[in-house]
Design a protein around this motif. Structure first.
Motif, PDB file in Angstrom:
ATOM      1  N   GLY A 132     133.230  63.462  18.122  1.00  0.00           N
ATOM      2  CA  GLY A 132     134.001  62.220  17.986  1.00  0.00           C
ATOM      3  C   GLY A 132     135.489  62.400  18.235  1.00  0.00           C
ATOM      4  N   ALA A 133     136.149  61.248  18.465  1.00  0.00           N
ATOM      5  CA  ALA A 133     137.593  61.294  18.739  1.00  0.00           C
ATOM      6  C   ALA A 133     138.348  61.859  17.539  1.00  0.00           C
ATOM      7  CB  ALA A 133     138.101  59.892  19.076  1.00  0.00           C
ATOM      8  N   ALA A 134     137.884  61.548  16.322  1.00  0.00           N
ATOM      9  CA  ALA A 134     138.577  62.048  15.124  1.00  0.00           C
ATOM     10  C   ALA A 134     138.518  63.578  15.077  1.00  0.00           C
ATOM     11  CB  ALA A 134     137.947  61.449  13.869  1.00  0.00           C
ATOM     12  N   GLY A 135     137.362  64.148  15.454  1.00  0.00           N
ATOM     13  CA  GLY A 135     137.220  65.602  15.457  1.00  0.00           C
ATOM     14  C   GLY A 135     138.061  66.242  16.553  1.00  0.00           C
ATOM     15  N   LEU A 136     138.105  65.599  17.703  1.00  0.00           N
ATOM     16  CA  LEU A 136     138.897  66.147  18.810  1.00  0.00           C
ATOM     17  C   LEU A 136     140.393  66.033  18.516  1.00  0.00           C
ATOM     18  CD1 LEU A 136     136.589  64.728  21.604  1.00  0.00           C
ATOM     19  CD2 LEU A 136     136.907  67.145  21.040  1.00  0.00           C
ATOM     20  N   GLN A 174     145.330  60.187  24.961  1.00  0.00           N
ATOM     21  CA  GLN A 174     146.317  61.193  25.378  1.00  0.00           C
ATOM     22  C   GLN A 174     145.955  62.551  24.751  1.00  0.00           C
ATOM     23  OE1 GLN A 174     150.248  59.797  24.369  1.00  0.00           O
ATOM     24  NE2 GLN A 174     150.992  61.895  24.261  1.00  0.00           N
ATOM     25  N   GLN A 175     145.552  62.536  23.496  1.00  0.00           N
ATOM     26  CA  GLN A 175     145.195  63.783  22.819  1.00  0.00           C
ATOM     27  C   GLN A 175     143.895  64.363  23.361  1.00  0.00           C
ATOM     28  OE1 GLN A 175     147.364  65.280  21.149  1.00  0.00           O
ATOM     29  NE2 GLN A 175     148.694  63.486  21.313  1.00  0.00           N
ATOM     30  N   LEU A 176     142.933  63.464  23.662  1.00  0.00           N
ATOM     31  CA  LEU A 176     141.671  63.952  24.222  1.00  0.00           C
ATOM     32  C   LEU A 176     141.910  64.569  25.604  1.00  0.00           C
ATOM     33  CD1 LEU A 176     140.413  62.531  21.797  1.00  0.00           C
ATOM     34  CD2 LEU A 176     138.688  61.588  23.304  1.00  0.00           C
ATOM     35  N   ALA A 177     142.816  63.961  26.372  1.00  0.00           N
ATOM     36  CA  ALA A 177     143.135  64.507  27.696  1.00  0.00           C
ATOM     37  C   ALA A 177     143.769  65.892  27.548  1.00  0.00           C
ATOM     38  CB  ALA A 177     144.078  63.562  28.438  1.00  0.00           C
ATOM     39  N   GLY A 199     131.638  65.679  26.171  1.00  0.00           N
ATOM     40  CA  GLY A 199     130.738  64.542  25.925  1.00  0.00           C
ATOM     41  C   GLY A 199     131.475  63.217  25.963  1.00  0.00           C
ATOM     42  N   CYS A 200     132.805  63.258  25.957  1.00  0.00           N
ATOM     43  CA  CYS A 200     133.599  62.011  25.965  1.00  0.00           C
ATOM     44  C   CYS A 200     133.455  61.330  27.319  1.00  0.00           C
ATOM     45  CB  CYS A 200     135.065  62.345  25.683  1.00  0.00           C
ATOM     46  SG  CYS A 200     136.182  60.973  26.007  1.00  0.00           S
ATOM     47  N   LEU A 201     133.099  60.041  27.292  1.00  0.00           N
ATOM     48  CA  LEU A 201     132.908  59.301  28.544  1.00  0.00           C
ATOM     49  C   LEU A 201     134.198  58.629  29.014  1.00  0.00           C
ATOM     50  CD1 LEU A 201     129.527  57.551  27.584  1.00  0.00           C
ATOM     51  CD2 LEU A 201     129.810  59.532  29.077  1.00  0.00           C
ATOM     52  N   GLY A 202     135.253  58.743  28.229  1.00  0.00           N
ATOM     53  CA  GLY A 202     136.549  58.148  28.611  1.00  0.00           C
ATOM     54  C   GLY A 202     136.528  56.630  28.596  1.00  0.00           C
ATOM     55  N   LEU A 203     135.737  56.026  27.715  1.00  0.00           N
ATOM     56  CA  LEU A 203     135.651  54.560  27.690  1.00  0.00           C
ATOM     57  C   LEU A 203     136.830  53.920  26.960  1.00  0.00           C
ATOM     58  CD1 LEU A 203     131.820  54.173  26.931  1.00  0.00           C
ATOM     59  CD2 LEU A 203     132.979  54.085  29.137  1.00  0.00           C
ATOM     60  N   MET A 204     137.614  54.737  26.239  1.00  0.00           N
ATOM     61  CA  MET A 204     138.857  54.300  25.592  1.00  0.00           C
ATOM     62  C   MET A 204     138.681  53.430  24.355  1.00  0.00           C
ATOM     63  SD  MET A 204     141.342  55.209  27.990  1.00  0.00           S
ATOM     64  CE  MET A 204     142.690  54.076  27.883  1.00  0.00           C
ATOM     65  N   ALA A 205     137.447  53.196  23.921  1.00  0.00           N
ATOM     66  CA  ALA A 205     137.282  52.327  22.746  1.00  0.00           C
ATOM     67  C   ALA A 205     137.971  52.934  21.530  1.00  0.00           C
ATOM     68  CB  ALA A 205     135.802  52.111  22.454  1.00  0.00           C
ATOM     69  N   CYS A 206     137.921  54.273  21.413  1.00  0.00           N
ATOM     70  CA  CYS A 206     138.530  54.920  20.232  1.00  0.00           C
ATOM     71  C   CYS A 206     139.990  54.518  20.110  1.00  0.00           C
ATOM     72  CB  CYS A 206     138.369  56.438  20.311  1.00  0.00           C
ATOM     73  SG  CYS A 206     138.973  57.177  21.843  1.00  0.00           S
TER      74      CYS A 206
END
Ligand code: FES
Length: 246
Positions: free
Chosen positions: A171-175, A225-228, A206-213
């Motif tokens: 998940g985005a929170a973990g990343l 930005q952080q996931l990138a 596994g991130c699809l980059g859908l940006m909902a997070c």
């Protein structure tokens, strides 16, 4: 004239599986400045004491009031009813274990995520409680603080396409947590060690980059930005790993 709101609220008690999940309707007159927190408390106090939902701080700080508001993850204490249509549908956040009605167990999910990502400063230095505080550049401290603003409400996880179909996705929170420790100069983990944790399809790939997070984060943390940043670091670590093996 005051507006009458119609609430359609998900009802289910996992401890009473004989009673099927259902939607229950309530009607309530809107008050000035009414938030969903106020509305739900009025419903519970005046109409149905069995209604389950969570709140602690009422100020978008504790992260306990996340729910699906007309299909969209949001904090109920931060959502004004005046911003919503007359008919409001409330469901519990998906992904997390349901405890009853609108209450979910985000705590267990975030605890396993913290263990999995090693959410603490990894340092080989012996602990000395009398040592002076280590100084850090102000700019860097602010960058780290920015990532520490997560309140663990679970809205980013509930709104994530991958997290909804793979329960092992970090998940985005973990990343975000990984990005926070990558930035911290006191953490001695190498990019390869971070790669072992999130360099997989259950992690950053596994991130699809859908940006909902990012769209749904109630604290407006720049998650994409952080996931990138993590993706770039992990792609480089994978390359270095493969090169080292060749
Ligand atoms: S009650 Fe704490 S974030 Fe809503």
């Amino acid at each position: 004239m005051a507006r009458t709101l119609t609430f359609s609220i998900f009802r289910y008690d996992p401890c009473a599986p004989a009673v099927a999940p259902r939607m229950q309707e309530y009607r309530l007159e809107q008050l000035d400045g009414m938030t969903l927190f106020i509305a739900l408390n009025k419903l519970r106090e005046e109409q149905d004491p069995t209604l389950r939902f969570d709140f602690v701080c009422r100020a978008a700080i504790c992260g306990s009031c996340g729910m699906l508001v007309n299909g969209r993850p949001a904090l109920a204490c931060k959502t004004l009813t005046s911003a919503l249509p007359d008919r409001i549908t409330l469901h519990p956040l998906p992904v997390f274990r349901l405890l009853g009605d609108l209450t979910v167990d985000t705590g267990s999910w975030f605890r396993q995520m913290a263990r999995r990502t090693g959410s603490w400063v990894h340092s080989g230095k012996p602990f000395n409680p009398h040592a002076p505080e280590e100084r850090m550049d102000n700019e860097l401290a602010n960058e780290i603080y920015e990532l520490d603003r997560c309140i663990e409400c679970g809205c980013c996880v509930a709104g994530c396409g991958t997290a909804n179909i793979r329960e092992d996705f970090v998940g985005a929170a973990g990343l975000l947590r990984i990005a926070r420790f990558m930035l911290d100069p006191r953490d001695e983990r190498t990019p390869r060690q971070f790669f072992e944790v999130v360099g997989t399809d259950e992690g950053i790939f596994g991130c699809l980059g859908l940006m909902a997070c990012q769209d749904l984060c109630p604290k407006q943390i720049p998650l994409q930005q952080q996931l990138a940043y993590v993706r770039r670091k992990m792609a480089r670590a994978a390359f270095e790993k493969d090169t080292a093996r060749a």
